[in-house]
Design an enzyme around this catalytic site. Structure first.
Site, mmCIF file in Angstrom:
data_model
loop_
_atom_site.group_PDB
_atom_site.id
_atom_site.type_symbol
_atom_site.label_atom_id
_atom_site.label_comp_id
_atom_site.label_asym_id
_atom_site.label_seq_id
_atom_site.Cartn_x
_atom_site.Cartn_y
_atom_site.Cartn_z
ATOM 1 N N CYS A 188 0.831 -1.201 0.000
ATOM 2 C CA CYS A 188 0.000 0.000 0.000
ATOM 3 C C CYS A 188 0.874 1.263 0.000
ATOM 4 C CB CYS A 188 -0.955 0.095 1.187
ATOM 5 S SG CYS A 188 -2.081 -1.287 1.318
ATOM 6 N N ARG B 122 4.080 -0.290 -4.623
ATOM 7 C CA ARG B 122 3.768 -0.817 -3.288
ATOM 8 C C ARG B 122 2.461 -1.602 -3.248
ATOM 9 N NH1 ARG B 122 6.837 1.900 0.563
ATOM 10 N NH2 ARG B 122 5.387 1.212 2.168
ATOM 11 N N TRP C 103 -2.488 -2.861 -1.645
ATOM 12 C CA TRP C 103 -2.125 -4.271 -1.759
ATOM 13 C C TRP C 103 -3.010 -4.959 -0.723
ATOM 14 C CZ3 TRP C 103 -0.027 -8.216 1.304
ATOM 15 C CH2 TRP C 103 0.447 -9.331 0.597
ATOM 16 N N ASN D 94 -1.966 2.046 5.532
ATOM 17 C CA ASN D 94 -1.036 1.012 5.059
ATOM 18 C C ASN D 94 -0.618 0.230 6.289
ATOM 19 O OD1 ASN D 94 1.144 -0.470 4.055
ATOM 20 N ND2 ASN D 94 2.559 1.268 4.213
ATOM 21 N N GLY D 95 -0.879 -1.081 6.291
ATOM 22 C CA GLY D 95 -0.509 -1.907 7.446
ATOM 23 C C GLY D 95 -1.637 -2.861 7.775
ATOM 24 N N GLU E 273 18.421 -16.849 -7.175
ATOM 25 C CA GLU E 273 17.953 -15.516 -7.549
ATOM 26 C C GLU E 273 17.441 -15.505 -8.991
ATOM 27 O OE1 GLU E 273 17.077 -12.969 -6.121
ATOM 28 O OE2 GLU E 273 17.247 -11.343 -7.573
ATOM 29 N N LYS F 90 13.619 -14.547 -9.979
ATOM 30 C CA LYS F 90 13.324 -13.455 -10.919
ATOM 31 C C LYS F 90 12.396 -13.945 -12.015
ATOM 32 C CE LYS F 90 14.339 -10.925 -9.257
ATOM 33 N NZ LYS F 90 14.802 -10.275 -8.058
ATOM 34 N N GLU G 263 8.729 -14.738 -10.598
ATOM 35 C CA GLU G 263 7.908 -13.620 -10.123
ATOM 36 C C GLU G 263 7.433 -12.698 -11.239
ATOM 37 O OE1 GLU G 263 9.753 -10.877 -7.364
ATOM 38 O OE2 GLU G 263 11.674 -11.091 -8.351
ATOM 39 N N HIS H 43 19.942 -35.687 -6.570
ATOM 40 C CA HIS H 43 19.156 -36.162 -5.425
ATOM 41 C C HIS H 43 17.660 -35.913 -5.612
ATOM 42 C CE1 HIS H 43 22.802 -37.068 -3.252
ATOM 43 N NE2 HIS H 43 23.258 -35.861 -3.580
ATOM 44 N N LYS I 153 6.219 -4.135 -3.544
ATOM 45 C CA LYS I 153 7.648 -4.015 -3.304
ATOM 46 C C LYS I 153 8.032 -4.004 -1.833
ATOM 47 C CE LYS I 153 11.724 -2.285 -5.242
ATOM 48 N NZ LYS I 153 12.104 -3.606 -5.757
HETATM 49 C C1 F6R Z 1 12.194 -10.141 -5.373
HETATM 50 C C2 F6R Z 1 11.972 -9.150 -4.356
HETATM 51 C C3 F6R Z 1 11.595 -9.601 -2.994
HETATM 52 C C4 F6R Z 1 12.335 -8.753 -1.947
HETATM 53 C C5 F6R Z 1 11.840 -9.100 -0.540
HETATM 54 C C6 F6R Z 1 12.599 -8.360 0.522
HETATM 55 O O1 F6R Z 1 12.541 -9.573 -6.580
HETATM 56 O O2 F6R Z 1 12.063 -7.990 -4.605
HETATM 57 O O3 F6R Z 1 11.836 -10.946 -2.814
HETATM 58 O O4 F6R Z 1 13.697 -8.992 -2.062
HETATM 59 O O5 F6R Z 1 10.478 -8.798 -0.442
HETATM 60 O O6 F6R Z 1 12.457 -6.987 0.374
HETATM 61 P P1 F6R Z 1 13.470 -5.974 1.031
HETATM 62 O O7 F6R Z 1 14.789 -6.186 0.375
HETATM 63 O O8 F6R Z 1 12.905 -4.628 0.755
HETATM 64 O O9 F6R Z 1 13.526 -6.302 2.489
#
Ligand code: F6R
Length: 614
Positions: free
Chosen positions: A2, A27, A73, A99-100, A487, A491, A494, A510, A609
């Site tokens: 949010c 967000r 969100w 937000n929360g 990673e 990527k 997602e 395994h 995010k």
């Molecule tokens: C993936 C991504 C998330 C963040 C995770 C932690 O691309 O962006 O997995 O890495 O939500 O977020 P931060 O780094 O802001 O604590």
């Protein structure tokens, strides 16, 4: 999770609110809404994105010099028009965005229902609006006091903005567990509120970061900040250093692509001025201040989530190799709930792009209660994690707007590399000669990242076209490149919604090997460093089962070229620094596949995010 914005001042609020919501859309993008006060109160809200809100308000009255906006969100209640913020109190006089999560909203709602309140949405936020009004009426207090008393009853996290139909010169904001910044406008009595500074920077560089449990009120042009215990605070004004171009697309189709291409600079900025090649010293204040502590450390615990957790894994390999100190890397969400053993001579490093991730913050709080020293590696200046840690080093990646983290990851790995070397140096675990070699190579990294970006684009496009319609991907790597495999897989899943798994290459036999057939693309990170021969054998095992191998190799490696289906070359570098290069083509691969599948790369479904809820 949010985004919120608010405005009070001499100008019309609407343009700032909409532009601000667009900047904060990373967000959350389940619904959007605004409220404007101009004699009467106007509320417009809709399921969908800020662009849907703009369409909804077309031709409508959007005047008002007090206003608030929200991009959601969803947590409580499905994303629909009714659950969209703002929400109103019982009488419709108070209007709130949030937000929360209000954790005790169900019990508060029960009491309010008994007192005759009627609710229209399924949200926890609406309960808070009703609670504030209930207190205002029953205690006969003003709105500020009612907000303060209500927040004393609330369990959970919030950043809220409130306006009142009957108080045409009042704007209230409060925060606990969710971020909030106040911008001091250029005109008298002009203030901006936002979840982060990106909506504000275009209008003013003077901001106050709200602290936990603070309530701000602008009334009759004056800003007052108090704690929820009613103690008055003096607002501390920070000067924003962020530039406007850093938060705009600058000609790229997507923020994610821009951010991938910014990595030579963001990596450079994250190491710049932090070590001296000439006299082999570190200029990181945190290392100097905590030298004795570092010398006596028994263990380091790294906590983070998602991509930041992956960076933490690279950090583990780095610190254990160079500083010879045991490191544990923990998902913050698990750590906080599993009664971990934390000692006062532990250093707990939290890694977070946003600096606001709820689980990471809670893990730090737990570590603090147990007497550990807390260290933050965060990107957002002024965010919560840097403020609760004892020490830290920012990643200077600049604002990361694309929801999928790219430049933040490589910046985190850069800072962790410096930390590992710095701790090694303090603990006498690294020779001058080796330090010189590492510094020399580190200085080459931004240029080498640029080379990868310049050289791999066509190859990655060709591979993306071939595999854009597959259902599954496997990513394999060993040593430093195991986290890179994780990673790469994260990527891809997602942003393209293709199922992908990352594995340590040797673990393939395994279990995951059962998945391999002629339809399975396997991305193998196979530089001529580390465990080259072992990874080469893994590639042969995949080929023997007709899997499709996409190998990230050191330039000029003819051996892997002769058996892999596709190769992407990266320059040679130190084993420990390969993640900084090998990650780049994997980011681009995910990006291009997602674009070819018509996915919204900057705002992938269901994600947000800054994860400020558990
Ligand atoms: C993936 C991504 C998330 C963040 C995770 C932690 O691309 O962006 O997995 O890495 O939500 O977020 P931060 O780094 O802001 O604590």
């Amino acid at each position: 999770m949010c985004g919120i914005v608010g405005y009070i001042g001499p100008d019309q609020a609407y343009d700032f609110l909409i532009k601000g919501l667009q900047r904060l859309e990373y967000r959350g993008y389940d619904s959007a809404g605004v409220a404007l006060l101009d004699g009467g109160l106007k509320v417009y809200k809709t399921k969908g994105k800020v662009s849907d809100l703009v369409s909804l308000t077309e031709g409508k009255d959007t005047t008002g010099s007090i206003g608030m906006g929200h991009t959601r969100w969803a947590t409580h209640g499905e994303p629909n028009d009714i659950n969209a913020h703002p929400h109103l109190s019982q009488s419709g006089d108070l209007c709130i965005i949030h937000n929360g999560i209000i954790e005790n909203y169900a019990s508060l709602k029960e009491v309010l229902l008994e007192r005759g309140h009627e609710f229209v949405s399924d949200t926890d936020t609406e309960v808070l609006a009703h609670l504030i009004e209930d207190i205002r009426e029953n205690e006969e207090v003003d709105v500020f006091e009612a907000v303060r008393l209500a927040l004393n009853e609330v369990v959970g996290a919030y950043a809220i903005v409130i306006i009142s139909k009957n108080d045409p010169d009042l704007l209230i904001g409060a925060r606990k567990g969710s971020p909030m910044v106040i911008g001091h406008g250029k005109h008298e009595g002009e203030y901006y509120i936002a979840s982060d500074a990106t909506p504000i920077v275009e209008y003013t560089r003077e901001v106050t970061y709200m602290e936990e449990g603070e309530i701000a009120m602008v009334k009759d042009g004056q800003l007052t900040i108090k704690t929820i215990q009613n103690i008055e605070k003096t607002p501390y004004i920070h000067k924003l250093e962020m530039t406007l171009d850093a938060i705009e697309k600058g000609g790229y189709d997507h923020f994610m692509l821009k951010e991938i291409y910014e990595q030579p600079k963001s990596i450079y900025d994250s190491m710049r001025g932090r070590f001296s090649q000439e006299d082999l010293t570190f200029a990181m204040q945190s290392l100097r201040e905590y030298e004795t502590k570092i010398r006596n450390l028994k263990r380091i615990i790294i906590v983070g989530c998602g991509t930041s957790w992956h960076a933490g894994l690279v950090g583990e390999y780095l610190i254990e190799e160079f500083a010879r100190l045991p490191v544990e890397v923990e998902y913050a969400s698990e750590f906080r709930y599993r009664n971990p053993i934390i000692n006062s001579d532990d250093l707990v490093i939290a890694i977070s792009q946003s600096g606001e991730t709820a689980d990471t913050l809670a893990a730090l709080e737990l570590a603090k209660e147990n007497g550990a020293t807390l260290y933050g590696v965060c990107n957002v200046v002024g965010s919560s994690i840097p403020r609760i840690t004892h020490a830290g080093a920012h990643t200077h990646a600049g604002p990361e707007i694309g929801v999928a983290s790219t430049k933040a990851f490589t910046a985190q790995v850069t800072v962790l590399t410096l930390l590992a070397l710095g701790i090694a140096e303090i603990r006498g675990q690294i020779t001058k000669a080796r330090l010189r070699e590492m510094f020399t190579e580190l200085e080459q990294i931004p240029g080498k990242v640029q080379k990868v970006l310049d050289s791999c684009a066509d190859k990655v496009l060709e591979i993306s076209e071939k595999y854009m319609n597959v259902q599954n991907f496997l990513y394999l790597g060993r040593g430093y490149n195991f986290p890179v495999a994780l990673e790469g897989a994260l990527k891809l899943k997602e942003i393209s919604y293709i199922h992908a798994e990352g594995y340590p290459a040797a673990e393939m036999k395994h279990g995951p090997i059962a998945l391999i057939d002629e339809n399975m693309p396997v991305v193998v990170i196979a530089p001529k460093r580390g465990y080259y021969e072992k990874v080469f054998s893994n590639i042969q095992e995949i080929k023997a089962r007709k899997g499709q191998v996409i190998a990230v190799i050191t330039e000029g490696d003819e051996k892997i070229k002769s058996i892999a289906d596709h190769t992407i070359e990266i320059p040679d570098t130190e084993d420990a620094l390969v993640p900084l290069l090998a990650t780049i083509p994997l980011q681009l691969l995910s990006y291009h596949i997602a674009v070819m599948r018509n996915c919204n790369v900057d705002q992938p479904r269901n994600l947000a995010k800054s994860v400020t809820v558990e």
